[in-house]
Design an enzyme around this catalytic site. Structure first.
Site: not given
Length: 229
Positions: A9, A14, A84
């Site tokens: 991605h 973050a 994830e």
């Protein structure tokens, strides 16, 4: 068998804030990540894709949105097994803070023995991701032929774990692999062995230039999961 295009991605909020996002909801692409996603259709313009497969998390869906808009007929499938890593109690914490945790040394040097408190082990993470790839390889080949190419959009540690499997590397060595945000990795699977065709390809070498910190020191820019340098 099929050729797999693995896309990490684009850069997320973050990544820029130095947080281990994990599966925390609401983590979006930042401005640079959105620009990376917007450039993806052009980078893959000459690649025929049979399907797109995505992690369920927002940042992966946002990365694929421009590609799907550019290819209205491209089917999108959400695959939980390339989600994830479940970092459990580590999710949402600052990476700088986590570097002081004794477990981080195990994550870096002996990943096959690392299990996150309240989360999953890195071994389980790799097993589910590789199983997903094997299943999708068979599905794509059955539906589109052995020369078909498809895309998966996932996360840094997931991409690295899949690459390690393709190369026959033990999971303990997967931290030697690095993939940048929105980089493209390609693996051609055959009946007897996989071939790594591209690894972390961004076409951009700006990440090799040192960046200045508040203390004046410089390091190359990196981003990733718990395994990021």
């Amino acid at each position: 068998m099929a050729t797999l295009i693995l896309v990490r991605h684009g850069r997320s909020t973050a990544n820029t804030s130095g947080v281990l996002a994990g599966r925390t909801p609401g983590i979006a692409l930042d401005e640079r990540g959105a620009a990376q996603a917007a450039a993806l259709p052009g980078r893959l313009a000459d690649v025929p894709l049979a399907a797109a497969v995505s992690s369920p998390l927002q940042r992966c869906r946002e990365t694929l949105r421009p590609l799907l808009d550019a290819r209205p007929g491209l089917p999108l499938h959400v695959e939980d097994r390339i989600n994830e890593c479940d970092y459990g109690d580590w999710s949402g914490r600052k990476l700088a803070e986590l570097n002081d945790e004794p477990l981080m040394e195990v994550v870096q040097a002996h990943a096959s023995a690392a299990a996150f408190p309240g989360g999953e082990s890195m071994r389980a993470m790799q097993n589910r991701a590789v199983e997903a790839v094997r299943d999708w390889n068979a599905r794509i080949e059955a539906e589109h032929g052995e020369d078909a190419t498809y895309l998966m959009c996932s996360h840094g540690d997931i991409v690295k774990a899949i690459v390690a499997d393709a190369l026959g590397l033990h999971l303990d060595l997967f931290q030697r692999i690095h993939v940048d945000p929105c980089s493209v990795t390609a693996i051609r699977y055959t009946r007897v062995r996989p071939f790594l065709l591209r690894l972390g390809d961004t076409g951009d070498f700006a990440g090799f230039a040192p960046r200045e910190h508040a203390d004046g020191s410089g390091t190359a820019e990196v981003g990733g999961g718990a395994g990021a340098p």
